[in-house]
Design a protein around this motif. Structure first.
Motif, PDB file in Angstrom:
ATOM      1  N   LYS A 127      -0.023  -1.027   9.364  1.00 23.87           N
ATOM      2  CA  LYS A 127      -1.209  -1.228   8.520  1.00 23.87           C
ATOM      3  C   LYS A 127      -2.157  -0.040   8.621  1.00 23.87           C
ATOM      4  O   LYS A 127      -2.708   0.425   7.609  1.00 23.87           O
ATOM      5  CB  LYS A 127      -1.928  -2.516   8.930  1.00 23.87           C
ATOM      6  CG  LYS A 127      -3.183  -2.847   8.105  1.00 23.87           C
ATOM      7  CD  LYS A 127      -2.872  -3.081   6.651  1.00 23.87           C
ATOM      8  CE  LYS A 127      -4.048  -3.760   5.921  1.00 23.87           C
ATOM      9  NZ  LYS A 127      -5.233  -2.914   5.737  1.00 23.87           N
ATOM     10  N   ALA A 155      -7.268  -1.358   1.808  1.00 26.81           N
ATOM     11  CA  ALA A 155      -7.686  -0.760   3.083  1.00 26.81           C
ATOM     12  C   ALA A 155      -8.550  -1.718   3.897  1.00 26.81           C
ATOM     13  O   ALA A 155      -8.505  -1.730   5.128  1.00 26.81           O
ATOM     14  CB  ALA A 155      -8.434   0.544   2.828  1.00 26.81           C
ATOM     15  N   GLU A 156      -9.335  -2.543   3.227  1.00 27.07           N
ATOM     16  CA  GLU A 156     -10.263  -3.444   3.914  1.00 27.07           C
ATOM     17  C   GLU A 156      -9.657  -4.809   4.196  1.00 27.07           C
ATOM     18  O   GLU A 156      -9.974  -5.436   5.213  1.00 27.07           O
ATOM     19  CB  GLU A 156     -11.533  -3.614   3.063  1.00 27.07           C
ATOM     20  CG  GLU A 156     -12.366  -2.360   2.919  1.00 27.07           C
ATOM     21  CD  GLU A 156     -12.955  -1.903   4.239  1.00 27.07           C
ATOM     22  OE1 GLU A 156     -13.290  -2.760   5.083  1.00 27.07           O
ATOM     23  OE2 GLU A 156     -13.095  -0.686   4.439  1.00 27.07           O
ATOM     24  N   SER A 168      -2.583   6.085   2.201  1.00 24.04           N
ATOM     25  CA  SER A 168      -2.970   5.793   0.816  1.00 24.04           C
ATOM     26  C   SER A 168      -4.277   6.480   0.452  1.00 24.04           C
ATOM     27  O   SER A 168      -4.434   6.973  -0.673  1.00 24.04           O
ATOM     28  CB  SER A 168      -3.087   4.283   0.602  1.00 24.04           C
ATOM     29  OG  SER A 168      -4.177   3.734   1.323  1.00 24.04           O
ATOM     30  N   GLN A 169      -5.213   6.522   1.397  1.00 28.55           N
ATOM     31  CA  GLN A 169      -6.481   7.199   1.118  1.00 28.55           C
ATOM     32  C   GLN A 169      -6.264   8.687   0.860  1.00 28.55           C
ATOM     33  O   GLN A 169      -6.840   9.268  -0.063  1.00 28.55           O
ATOM     34  CB  GLN A 169      -7.452   6.997   2.284  1.00 28.55           C
ATOM     35  CG  GLN A 169      -7.860   5.547   2.515  1.00 28.55           C
ATOM     36  CD  GLN A 169      -8.475   4.899   1.298  1.00 28.55           C
ATOM     37  OE1 GLN A 169      -9.458   5.388   0.734  1.00 28.55           O
ATOM     38  NE2 GLN A 169      -7.898   3.791   0.868  1.00 28.55           N
ATOM     39  N   THR A 185       0.825  -1.205   0.000  1.00 26.70           N
ATOM     40  CA  THR A 185       0.000   0.000   0.000  1.00 26.70           C
ATOM     41  C   THR A 185       0.861   1.258   0.000  1.00 26.70           C
ATOM     42  O   THR A 185       0.541   2.245  -0.667  1.00 26.70           O
ATOM     43  CB  THR A 185      -0.933  -0.002   1.228  1.00 26.70           C
ATOM     44  OG1 THR A 185      -1.676  -1.225   1.254  1.00 26.70           O
ATOM     45  CG2 THR A 185      -1.907   1.165   1.172  1.00 26.70           C
ATOM     46  N   ASP A 203      -9.202  -3.102   8.510  1.00 28.11           N
ATOM     47  CA  ASP A 203      -9.185  -1.707   8.073  1.00 28.11           C
ATOM     48  C   ASP A 203      -8.533  -0.810   9.130  1.00 28.11           C
ATOM     49  O   ASP A 203      -8.021  -1.299  10.149  1.00 28.11           O
ATOM     50  CB  ASP A 203     -10.596  -1.221   7.736  1.00 28.11           C
ATOM     51  CG  ASP A 203     -11.554  -1.275   8.923  1.00 28.11           C
ATOM     52  OD1 ASP A 203     -11.093  -1.519  10.071  1.00 28.11           O
ATOM     53  OD2 ASP A 203     -12.762  -1.070   8.719  1.00 28.11           O
ATOM     54  N   TYR A 204      -8.572   0.484   8.901  1.00 26.54           N
ATOM     55  CA  TYR A 204      -7.934   1.432   9.821  1.00 26.54           C
ATOM     56  C   TYR A 204      -8.510   1.290  11.233  1.00 26.54           C
ATOM     57  O   TYR A 204      -7.766   1.254  12.216  1.00 26.54           O
ATOM     58  CB  TYR A 204      -8.117   2.864   9.319  1.00 26.54           C
ATOM     59  CG  TYR A 204      -7.534   3.894  10.255  1.00 26.54           C
ATOM     60  CD1 TYR A 204      -6.195   4.266  10.163  1.00 26.54           C
ATOM     61  CD2 TYR A 204      -8.316   4.489  11.248  1.00 26.54           C
ATOM     62  CE1 TYR A 204      -5.649   5.199  11.029  1.00 26.54           C
ATOM     63  CE2 TYR A 204      -7.774   5.420  12.125  1.00 26.54           C
ATOM     64  CZ  TYR A 204      -6.444   5.775  12.013  1.00 26.54           C
ATOM     65  OH  TYR A 204      -5.904   6.686  12.890  1.00 26.54           O
ATOM     66  N   THR A 232      -2.871   2.472   5.431  1.00 24.81           N
ATOM     67  CA  THR A 232      -4.248   2.636   4.962  1.00 24.81           C
ATOM     68  C   THR A 232      -4.641   4.104   4.922  1.00 24.81           C
ATOM     69  O   THR A 232      -5.167   4.599   3.916  1.00 24.81           O
ATOM     70  CB  THR A 232      -5.209   1.857   5.878  1.00 24.81           C
ATOM     71  OG1 THR A 232      -4.935   0.464   5.772  1.00 24.81           O
ATOM     72  CG2 THR A 232      -6.656   2.122   5.501  1.00 24.81           C
TER      73      THR A 232
END
Length: 371
Positions: free
Chosen positions: A312, A352-353, A319-320, A241, A357-358, A316
């Motif tokens: 992680k 992301a999922e 990247s968003q 990611t 997830d976050y 996430t």
């Protein structure tokens, strides 16, 4: 967080992987696969195996390169830059981590087959909309010396093309981990259309009879066996990611340097410079978090949970931000299929999922830090 840096060996590996992937698996290859309705790239996987990537965590005694988690993350980061399609995380990282902790000739043989590129795996875990490895309803009922499996795994990454599948199911003893051939009688595979054009499937188990030797470890110890593999996969997915974030950021900054408005490049506008600088800072912090997770997994894997979840969660979130800002700074054309930004945005959404997830990982961080 102090900034961590790559070692000289990691830099050399990164440069080598970058050169290979830019030639063998550029983003244009993903576009071609998407247009042709293809969701896996067996030829690329064979090339990766020949380069030692499939055996990155396989012991040398079983024909692997055994380069460690830090090397696996270096490779994944470069794969993220070009959006290379492969079963690397499911097979070379997660399944390998499980198998190398097993004893017996069967596990050694499968590790050898993974290293040579002749065997691939998927991980059948998720049963709900969100990642929750404790919420398992697929039933494993004891019958004689074996088990009968019934239930559904609605989201299995690499589930359509993998040769074997690691399945987490619930028995009267607790959660159990099974190693099955994907063509086992009673196991039905239905491909899922993914927005990132990757392979995934729904696996339905209807009276699937399996022998006792398909059970890995002791009855009820399935999640304990799978935990190191999940953390290894989460860390490598974070690295991938981060790689896609860096590539999307480069697309955006290149565009800012080329696009002109009012006779000047839009990259000269201070507001856009500030936004780009903020993204760069976020990516640098994320890179340090990912390197820290790699170091922990190699040196102290029993206590790597915090480092992995930080990596992680940060990957996430970063990247968003990067893909959203990339689309905005490209303007309306950023949403069109003519530009590659959309491919990065879609992969970032799926990554992301997958494997938490976050919110999932932020909750782990809060718990471990006593918040």
């Amino acid at each position: 967080m102090a900034k961590l840096i790559q070692t000289e060996e990691e830099i050399l590996l990164s440069e080598s992987a970058n050169g290979f992937l830019n030639k063998a698996a550029p983003v244009s290859r993903l576009r071609q696969m998407r247009d042709a309705g293809e969701h896996s790239d067996p030829e690329l996987w064979q090339d990766m195996a020949a380069a030692g990537w499939a055996g990155v965590l396989v012991p040398e005694a079983e024909g692997g390169s055994d380069m460690g988690h830090a090397a696996a993350q270096v490779l994944a980061r470069e794969m993220g830059r070009t959006l290379a399609v492969s079963p690397f995380i499911s097979t070379a990282v997660m399944a390998t981590t499980v198998l190398r902790n097993q004893s017996g000739p069967q596990s050694r043989t499968r590790l050898q087959e993974i290293a040579e590129g002749s065997l691939t795996y998927s991980i059948a875990l998720d049963e709900s909309a969100k990642f929750n490895p404790n919420s398992i309803n697929l039933k494993a009922e004891k019958r004689g010396n074996g088990y009968v499996l019934n239930g559904l795994k609605p989201f299995v990454v690499d589930g359509s093309m993998a040769d074997r599948v690691l399945v987490l199911a619930r028995s009267e003893d607790g959660l159990c981990l099974f190693d099955l051939a994907r063509d086992t009688a009673g196991l039905a595979t239905t491909a899922i259309q993914m927005i990132d054009s990757r392979d995934a499937a729904s696996l339905a188990f209807e009276n699937v009879e399996v022998s006792g030797d398909t059970l890995l470890g002791d009855p009820g110890a399935g999640l304990e066996l799978l935990k190191p593999a999940l953390e290894a996969g989460q860390a490598v997915l974070a690295a991938e990611t981060a790689g896609l974030s860096e590539a999307a950021f480069t697309l955006t900054t290149d565009y800012l340097k080329e696009r002109k408005q009012f006779g000047v490049t839009i990259g000269s506008f201070q507001a856009l410079q500030h936004r780009a600088a903020h993204l760069w800072c976020e990516m640098e912090l994320t890179h340090s978090a990912i390197l820290n997770a790699a170091r922990q997994l190699d040196a102290n894997p029993q206590n790597a949970t915090l480092a992995v979840s930080v990596a992680k969660a940060r990957a996430t979130e970063t990247s968003q931000k990067v893909v959203q800002e990339g689309v905005q700074m490209h303007g309306g054309i950023g949403m069109t299929d003519a530009f590659d930004m959309g491919f990065y945005m879609k992969r970032a959404r799926v990554a992301a999922e997958w494997l938490g997830d976050y919110g999932y990982h932020a909750a782990i961080v809060a718990k471990l830090r006593g918040f």
